[in-house]
Design an enzyme around this catalytic site. Structure first.
Site, PDB file in Angstrom:
ATOM      1  N   GLU A  12      28.114  90.931  44.001  1.00 33.98           N
ATOM      2  CA  GLU A  12      27.184  89.920  42.965  1.00 33.98           C
ATOM      3  C   GLU A  12      26.375  90.598  42.297  1.00 33.98           C
ATOM      4  O   GLU A  12      26.122  90.089  41.122  1.00 33.98           O
ATOM      5  CB  GLU A  12      26.322  88.802  44.183  1.00 33.98           C
ATOM      6  CG  GLU A  12      25.645  87.756  43.270  1.00 33.98           C
ATOM      7  CD  GLU A  12      25.249  86.783  44.103  1.00 33.98           C
ATOM      8  OE1 GLU A  12      24.248  85.905  43.639  1.00 33.98           O
ATOM      9  OE2 GLU A  12      26.098  86.306  44.995  1.00 33.98           O
TER      10      GLU A  12
ATOM     11  N   ASP B  14      27.216  86.869  47.514  1.00 35.01           N
ATOM     12  CA  ASP B  14      26.245  86.241  48.751  1.00 35.01           C
ATOM     13  C   ASP B  14      27.090  85.022  49.477  1.00 35.01           C
ATOM     14  O   ASP B  14      27.845  84.452  48.813  1.00 35.01           O
ATOM     15  CB  ASP B  14      24.911  85.470  48.107  1.00 35.01           C
ATOM     16  CG  ASP B  14      23.808  86.823  47.948  1.00 35.01           C
ATOM     17  OD1 ASP B  14      24.309  87.800  48.179  1.00 35.01           O
ATOM     18  OD2 ASP B  14      22.884  86.307  47.299  1.00 35.01           O
TER      19      ASP B  14
ATOM     20  N   TYR C   9      20.453  87.627  56.633  1.00 31.84           N
ATOM     21  CA  TYR C   9      20.618  87.025  55.453  1.00 31.84           C
ATOM     22  C   TYR C   9      19.367  85.933  55.293  1.00 31.84           C
ATOM     23  O   TYR C   9      19.013  84.916  56.336  1.00 31.84           O
ATOM     24  CB  TYR C   9      22.006  86.332  55.314  1.00 31.84           C
ATOM     25  CG  TYR C   9      22.268  85.369  54.174  1.00 31.84           C
ATOM     26  CD1 TYR C   9      22.591  85.982  53.070  1.00 31.84           C
ATOM     27  CD2 TYR C   9      22.318  84.143  54.309  1.00 31.84           C
ATOM     28  CE1 TYR C   9      22.811  85.328  51.689  1.00 31.84           C
ATOM     29  CE2 TYR C   9      22.297  83.279  52.828  1.00 31.84           C
ATOM     30  CZ  TYR C   9      22.652  83.913  51.737  1.00 31.84           C
ATOM     31  OH  TYR C   9      22.994  83.380  50.745  1.00 31.84           O
TER      32      TYR C   9
END
Length: 691
Positions: free
Chosen positions: A8, A104, A307
């Protein structure tokens, strides 16, 4: 043959390249023996705008609303074509036989990658890297367990449905309001009901009427208790309270009852993103956006937390095997970790393990990476402290207290004293203030020592960002990943503002809530939409059905704006006249301060409201001079002695400074929602139309 990995951001790509030995730097990608790694810059593509689909939609007018295209399609965002061209050329390379999506692991990350692969017409095998932390171990393990991309098709459908819904509702309603009332009025399916939550609390405060009431207090030594009443606000007059006090003065009190009860308070569940944002706002006054940025940095740069954009406060059972390693990583950071290690990582808060309550990602916890604290900023340190402390709580015993209730009677009235003795601090930090010692014994006589206290009912507190996040979570408005950006959009569009720690709806925001359909103001409709998006992500609903419903809602919402008879007052309009067309000037807030812009859509006049203070020093008094705009351009003027000087415009170095480079990289690495969302573009277009 090689695998092409799509990350990303450049920073993530570099880390993956280091782990997989793909370190040969090329323009816009990295290459190694087995892997080629390239990247997006957040979103490279967005949905097409109305003017891209229909020339009639180029001009903002009520007659062309609602805009309901059968198919919207995507287009490159500004300054992204170079990176897209690189990705396209890599996809077509003959030595690449597989593409790995490594964006992600969430709804927006899926959309970023799918749009890119769709745009470059990728026709090779596609797999998915799905990890919950960025440590070397997690990345290596993730590449050993790559998933078929098809497994995440529903997640992509949900993300696309979300973007399409924002386009339909946001662009149509924003255009309708802006054109009808000739001001920049943005509305959206999530931001408008969020604004309404703040306003609803304000209305409670505005309607509140403080009232006096009286309470009778009994003091024994240093302890105070109030007379027990069914309704503590019942005594409204001082005379009534004094009469009651005089009556009680005639009696000797008796300690009637002493009850002891053991209370155990288990450690709280782990953090999800919203709970962490709330805690950081309460403790440190951080905005939701700032907390997200800090925890993202801990995840992505320092790799010490899992995360961050998670909506779960639980762990899956497979995490049990990693607990000891996580504790080992933080053993020098917090002494409680040593205790947990001695107890063989035994979890006391057993309910934290619940597979059914973990969706895409488990709760926020430390990773197995040993932190390098010297590289943390002070703010990152605070957020890391919160996450580590909450994690260690699950290994600790409950907070246990002995609560003592002492009932003292005077005639038929009771006064209850409460004492507390801490038996085990457990997961809490030791605090002497927690204990309240009572030296009272049963059947002891008590002398009357009463006072009458005058009190006032207190109004509800205004919503803080922590309170708003809790309300958004309660009503299902947005997701943990999007809530911070929704709050920022409301502030940037001047519908809401921060006043200290509290949030306040601006006069413009109050009017907007009156102009918009009540259904869009209520959180119920939006909560229903968010629930349907979750159902799409889990394969329980088809996106076509959802979009069909959104189109019908859009028709109704636009129709009601068109037919509305509500009046609107533009509070930004001043009595100053434009020097070019004589129209009234408006005040606009920008990052660089307030400016005046012409209210005439055909006129482009603008200037600063107040002169900007420069770093240029006055040659007479040596104080900073103002930058003033005149007929012949900008010049310096000293507000203290009137000295003026010409501005000499030198050539700016083409080479980017290290400071500018760091600032640009930080911006790229912010990992917010797409900056060019349909609503953001609508707002930008609206502002351009009126400036």
């Amino acid at each position: 043959m090689k695998k092409l990995i799509l990350a990303e951001k450049p920073s993530v790509a570099r880390d993956i390249g280091r782990i997989l030995n793909a370190n040969e730097k090329k323009k816009n990608y990295l290459e190694g023996k087995n892997y080629i790694i390239t990247w997006a810059l957040g979103h490279l593509l967005g949905l097409k705008m109305p003017e891209d689909l229909n020339k009639k939609w180029e001009k903002w007018q009520l007659e062309t609303l609602p805009m309901l295209p059968k198919f919207i399609g995507i287009k490159p965002l500004p300054k992204t074509r170079g990176q897209l061209k690189t990705i396209e050329s890599l996809v077509k390379r003959k030595d690449i036989n597989e593409i790995v999506i490594a964006t992600d692991a969430g709804r927006e990350g899926e959309l970023v990658a799918r749009w890119i692969l769709q745009y470059v017409h990728a026709n090779k095998k596609v797999t998915r890297l799905w990890i919950s932390s960025q440590t070397d171990k997690a990345v290596k393990q993730g590449f050993k367990e790559l998933k078929p991309a098809e497994k995440y098709d529903n997640l992509y459908e949900s993300a696309l449905a979300r973007a399409t819904a924002d386009w339909l509702v946001g662009l149509n309603v924003t255009r309708a309001l802006t054109v009808k009332y000739q001001d920049n009025l943005s509305a959206g399916r999530v931001q408008t009901p969020t604004l309404a939550l703040v306003r609803r609390q304000e209305e409670k405060i505005e309607k509140f009427m403080p009232q006096k009431y009286y309470r009778i207090a009994l003091r024994i030594g240093k302890q105070t208790a109030y007379m027990k009443q069914k309704n503590i606000y019942a005594i409204k007059e001082r005379d009534e309270a004094e009469k009651k006090k005089r009556h009680l003065d005639n009696f000797k009190g008796q300690i009637k009852d002493i009850n002891s009860k053991i209370k155990r308070e288990p450690a709280p569940l782990l953090y999800d993103l919203t709970e962490l944002q709330r805690e950081a706002n309460k403790r440190y006054g951080y905005s939701a956006k700032k907390t997200l940025s800090l925890v993202q940095s801990l995840y992505e740069i320092h790799k010490v937390v899992s995360y961050p954009r998670t909506d779960s406060r639980y762990l899956s059972n497979d995490i049990k095997a990693t607990l000891m390693e996580r504790l080992q990583a933080i053993r020098k950071y917090d002494s409680r970790a040593e205790e947990a290690i001695k107890n063989k990582a035994k979890v006391i808060l057993k309910k934290v393990f619940n597979d059914s309550k973990v969706t895409d990602h488990h709760a926020l916890i430390p990773t197995e990476q040993v932190p390098n604290y010297s590289k943390f900023s002070a703010d990152e340190q605070k957020i890391y402290n919160l996450i580590v402390s909450r994690f260690l709580g699950i290994f600790a015993q409950p907070y246990t207290v002995e609560e003592l209730r002492v009932v003292v009677t005077f005639d038929k009235d009771e006064f209850i004293f409460v004492g507390k003795k801490v038996l085990d601090y457990g997961w809490k930090n030791k605090d002497a203030a927690e204990e309240v010692v009572l030296n009272l014994k049963k059947d002891t006589a008590v002398s009357p020592n009463f006072t009458v206290e005058e009190k006032l009912t207190t109004p509800p507190a205004p919503l803080t960002e922590a309170g708003l996040l809790a309300q958004m979570e309660k009503f299902g408005l947005g997701t943990p990943a999007t809530r911070a950006e929704i709050i920022e959009k409301l502030v940037k569009s001047e519908l809401m503002e921060r006043t200290g720690h509290a949030l306040r709806v601006t006069p413009k925001g109050k009017q907007l809530l009156n102009l918009v359909n009540k259904e869009l103001v209520s959180p119920k409709l939006t909560a229903k939409w968010e629930k349907q998006l979750e159902d799409i992500a889990h394969g329980k609903m088809k996106s076509q059905k959802f979009i069909g419903d959104i189109k019908n809602d859009t028709k109704r919402l636009v129709s009601e704006v068109k037919n509305s008879k509500e009046d609107y007052k533009d509070f930004s309009l001043t009595k100053k006249r434009c020097p070019e067309c004589n129209s009234f000037l408006k005040v606009r807030k920008t990052r660089d301060g307030e400016i005046y812009v012409c209210s005439n859509p055909e006129c482009n006049y603008r200037r600063r409201k107040d002169a900007k203070v420069s770093n240029h020093r006055c040659p007479q008094c040596h104080r900073k001079m103002l930058i003033v705009e005149g007929k012949n351009g900008k010049y310096f003027r000293c507000k203290y002695d009137g000295t003026t000087e010409k501005m000499t415009v030198g050539k700016k170095s083409k080479k980017m400074t290290k400071h500018e480079e760091r600032r640009l990289l930080k911006k790229i690495n912010q990992d917010d929602e797409p900056q060019e969302s349909p609503l953001a573009l609508a707002l930008k277009a609206a502002m351009g139309k009126n400036e």
